[in-house]
Write an enzyme that holds these catalytic residues in place. Structure first.
Site, mmCIF file in Angstrom:
data_model
loop_
_atom_site.group_PDB
_atom_site.id
_atom_site.type_symbol
_atom_site.label_atom_id
_atom_site.label_comp_id
_atom_site.label_asym_id
_atom_site.label_seq_id
_atom_site.Cartn_x
_atom_site.Cartn_y
_atom_site.Cartn_z
ATOM 1 N N ALA A 65 0.861 -1.177 0.000
ATOM 2 C CA ALA A 65 0.000 0.000 0.000
ATOM 3 C C ALA A 65 0.900 1.230 0.000
ATOM 4 O O ALA A 65 2.066 1.164 0.428
ATOM 5 C CB ALA A 65 -0.894 -0.020 1.233
ATOM 6 N N GLY A 109 0.523 -5.051 0.917
ATOM 7 C CA GLY A 109 -0.727 -5.064 0.163
ATOM 8 C C GLY A 109 -0.556 -5.652 -1.232
ATOM 9 O O GLY A 109 -1.509 -6.174 -1.810
ATOM 10 N N GLU A 112 -0.844 -9.278 -0.757
ATOM 11 C CA GLU A 112 -2.263 -9.557 -0.466
ATOM 12 C C GLU A 112 -3.098 -9.483 -1.742
ATOM 13 O O GLU A 112 -4.011 -10.279 -1.949
ATOM 14 C CB GLU A 112 -2.774 -8.572 0.585
ATOM 15 C CG GLU A 112 -2.095 -8.787 1.934
ATOM 16 C CD GLU A 112 -2.401 -7.674 2.921
ATOM 17 O OE1 GLU A 112 -2.142 -6.490 2.594
ATOM 18 O OE2 GLU A 112 -2.905 -7.963 4.011
ATOM 19 N N GLU A 132 4.922 -5.285 6.896
ATOM 20 C CA GLU A 132 4.199 -4.202 7.588
ATOM 21 C C GLU A 132 4.744 -3.960 8.985
ATOM 22 O O GLU A 132 4.716 -2.831 9.488
ATOM 23 C CB GLU A 132 2.704 -4.524 7.661
ATOM 24 C CG GLU A 132 1.951 -4.429 6.336
ATOM 25 C CD GLU A 132 1.915 -5.732 5.565
ATOM 26 O OE1 GLU A 132 2.757 -6.621 5.815
ATOM 27 O OE2 GLU A 132 1.037 -5.857 4.692
HETATM 28 N N1 DAK Z 1 4.617 3.247 -0.781
HETATM 29 C C1 DAK Z 1 4.985 4.416 -1.331
HETATM 30 N N2 DAK Z 1 6.124 4.564 -2.062
HETATM 31 C C2 DAK Z 1 6.910 3.480 -2.206
HETATM 32 C C3 DAK Z 1 6.577 2.237 -1.652
HETATM 33 C C4 DAK Z 1 5.345 2.125 -0.906
HETATM 34 N N3 DAK Z 1 4.911 0.995 -0.386
HETATM 35 N N4 DAK Z 1 7.563 1.358 -1.967
HETATM 36 C C5 DAK Z 1 8.461 2.047 -2.692
HETATM 37 N N5 DAK Z 1 8.077 3.323 -2.843
HETATM 38 C C6 DAK Z 1 8.763 4.390 -3.555
HETATM 39 C C7 DAK Z 1 9.991 4.835 -2.801
HETATM 40 O O1 DAK Z 1 9.651 5.751 -1.793
HETATM 41 C C8 DAK Z 1 10.802 5.463 -3.917
HETATM 42 O O2 DAK Z 1 10.282 6.744 -4.201
HETATM 43 P P1 DAK Z 1 11.259 8.041 -4.300
HETATM 44 O O3 DAK Z 1 12.023 8.065 -3.045
HETATM 45 O O4 DAK Z 1 12.107 7.723 -5.535
HETATM 46 O O5 DAK Z 1 10.308 9.170 -4.516
HETATM 47 C C9 DAK Z 1 10.492 4.576 -5.113
HETATM 48 O O6 DAK Z 1 9.273 3.904 -4.806
HETATM 49 C C10 DAK Z 1 11.552 3.508 -5.342
HETATM 50 O O7 DAK Z 1 11.737 2.807 -4.118
HETATM 51 P P2 DAK Z 1 13.165 2.611 -3.447
HETATM 52 O O8 DAK Z 1 14.074 3.722 -3.799
HETATM 53 O O9 DAK Z 1 12.929 2.353 -2.006
HETATM 54 O O10 DAK Z 1 13.648 1.305 -4.200
HETATM 55 P P3 DAK Z 1 14.661 0.184 -3.679
HETATM 56 O O11 DAK Z 1 14.893 -0.696 -4.848
HETATM 57 O O12 DAK Z 1 15.827 0.791 -2.963
HETATM 58 O O13 DAK Z 1 13.835 -0.638 -2.552
HETATM 59 C C11 DAK Z 1 11.883 -1.785 -1.686
HETATM 60 C C12 DAK Z 1 12.721 -1.365 -2.922
HETATM 61 C C13 DAK Z 1 10.624 -2.451 -2.179
HETATM 62 C C14 DAK Z 1 12.696 -2.783 -0.829
HETATM 63 C C15 DAK Z 1 11.576 -0.530 -0.824
HETATM 64 O O14 DAK Z 1 11.021 0.462 -1.690
HETATM 65 C C16 DAK Z 1 10.599 -0.789 0.283
HETATM 66 O O15 DAK Z 1 10.930 -1.357 1.322
HETATM 67 N N6 DAK Z 1 9.325 -0.371 0.080
HETATM 68 C C17 DAK Z 1 8.284 -0.480 1.092
HETATM 69 C C18 DAK Z 1 7.797 -1.903 1.216
HETATM 70 C C19 DAK Z 1 6.755 -2.034 2.301
HETATM 71 O O16 DAK Z 1 6.990 -1.749 3.472
HETATM 72 N N7 DAK Z 1 5.548 -2.446 1.922
HETATM 73 C C20 DAK Z 1 4.446 -2.603 2.820
HETATM 74 C C21 DAK Z 1 3.648 -1.307 2.868
HETATM 75 S S1 DAK Z 1 2.308 -1.365 4.042
HETATM 76 C C22 DAK Z 1 -5.259 -2.490 4.375
HETATM 77 C C23 DAK Z 1 -4.910 -2.875 3.137
HETATM 78 C C24 DAK Z 1 -3.571 -2.972 2.771
HETATM 79 C C25 DAK Z 1 -2.612 -2.657 3.659
HETATM 80 C C26 DAK Z 1 -2.973 -2.279 4.911
HETATM 81 C C27 DAK Z 1 -4.294 -2.189 5.278
HETATM 82 N N8 DAK Z 1 -6.638 -2.443 4.796
HETATM 83 C C28 DAK Z 1 -7.675 -3.000 3.891
HETATM 84 C C29 DAK Z 1 -7.016 -2.071 6.093
HETATM 85 C C30 DAK Z 1 -1.227 -2.778 3.253
HETATM 86 C C31 DAK Z 1 -0.205 -2.205 3.892
HETATM 87 C C32 DAK Z 1 1.117 -2.190 3.244
HETATM 88 O O17 DAK Z 1 1.308 -2.728 2.187
#
Ligand code: DAK
Length: 258
Positions: A65, A109, A112, A132
């Site tokens: 997400a 997400g 998911e 998460e």
């Molecule tokens: N959200 C927003 N931007 C993101 C992102 C994300 N999840 N993942 C990556 N980006 C953005 C980065 O901020 C970066 O943007 P700039 O800085 O260039 O502006 C760009 O994409 C490239 O990412 P990186 O520079 O970080 O790229 P790397 O290759 O170095 O790293 C990575 C890739 C995937 C390891 C890293 O980006 C990362 O850790 N990303 C976050 C992964 C994460 O934590 N995902 C879980 C998010 S929480 C719900 C439904 C769904 C959910 C919750 C509730 N309900 C129905 C209640 C879901 C929650 C989640 O998914």
């Protein structure tokens, strides 16, 4: 219809939907989820579409997400908005077969969403995770439930508690993914598999989808009864007659979707 966050393409009877927010590794924001539901519901209602393929880019299926969109929200915001709750239910309610074709990051997400498809095909570069916990939140779109049912409690706990990523080989061993292909072959192989499914009786394919999906929803006894009744119901279709007659007559079946 043009979309801000998706690219759609028709290949025969398959609709290929590509998540397209490259600047954010296809992070799921409100616009993407809204557009995705619109496109899926339209495909479900379109008799020319028999199978749906959901994919991302080579680098990311979806990195979760959109954290930037969520960061400032408080409990009341996400609770009253029921963040992604309606969208997840709408995707789960799509009746046509959906295949997720996953390359690169498939996290949070994103993982998911892939699990909301009927099965997952992956490229060798795929990385699955429920990280998460690293953000101080938990999965919210089915991750704790569906991942546990797919890979078992132990690995699901490991993934959710450590936030680590699982590669394609481990995901295939664990049963999260059905087949793995080289990255450059993923879409072509997925489209071939979609074509195989599209050639089946649509009514039977939809019965299969409902029945297998039941396995995750109910107890074994309820699921077995549902499956048996749907098996019985299949004998009310012309396609059952055609399929079995074609077998006995040693020819290819001509299904009518009836
Ligand atoms: N959200 C927003 N931007 C993101 C992102 C994300 N999840 N993942 C990556 N980006 C953005 C980065 O901020 C970066 O943007 P700039 O800085 O260039 O502006 C760009 O994409 C490239 O990412 P990186 O520079 O970080 O790229 P790397 O290759 O170095 O790293 C990575 C890739 C995937 C390891 C890293 O980006 C990362 O850790 N990303 C976050 C992964 C994460 O934590 N995902 C879980 C998010 S929480 C719900 C439904 C769904 C959910 C919750 C509730 N309900 C129905 C209640 C879901 C929650 C989640 O998914």
């Amino acid at each position: 219809m043009a979309h801000e966050t998706l690219i759609t393409q028709t290949e025969g009877a398959t609709l290929l939907i590509r998540l397209n927010r490259p600047e954010a590794l296809n992070a799921l924001n409100a616009t993407l989820m809204r557009e995705l539901v619109e496109v899926l519901q339209a495909a479900d209602a379109d008799s020319a579409v028999r199978v749906i393929v959901l994919t991302g880019s080579e680098k990311a299926f979806a990195a979760g997400a959109d954290i930037k969109e969520m960061a400032a929200k408080g409990f009341a915001d996400v609770f009253f908005d029921n963040l992604f709750g309606a969208e997840a239910q709408a995707i789960a309610a799509i009746r046509k077969p959906i295949i997720a074709a996953v390359s690169g990051y498939c996290l949070g997400g994103g993982c998911e969403l892939a699990m909301l498809a009927d099965f997952i095909l992956a490229s060798e570069t795929a990385k699955f995770g429920q990280p998460e916990i690293n953000l101080g939140i938990v999965a919210g779109m089915g991750g704790t439930q569906r991942l546990s049912r797919r890979v078992g409690k132990s690995k699901s706990m490991d993934m959710h508690l450590t936030g680590r990523f699982m590669d394609a080989a481990e995901a295939e061993r664990a049963g999260l993914v059905s087949r793995v292909f080289p990255a450059e072959a993923l879409i072509a192989e997925t489209l071939k598999i979609a074509e195989t499914i599209a050639a089946k009786s649509m009514v039977t394919a939809m019965i299969v989808k409902e029945s297998v999906a039941r396995a995750e929803e109910t107890s074994l006894a309820e699921g077995l009864l549902f499956e048996r009744r749907m098996f019985h119901a299949a004998f009310a279709t012309a396609d059952q007659k055609e399929g079995m007659n074609a077998f006995m007559e040693k020819r290819r079946p001509k299904f009518q979707d009836r």
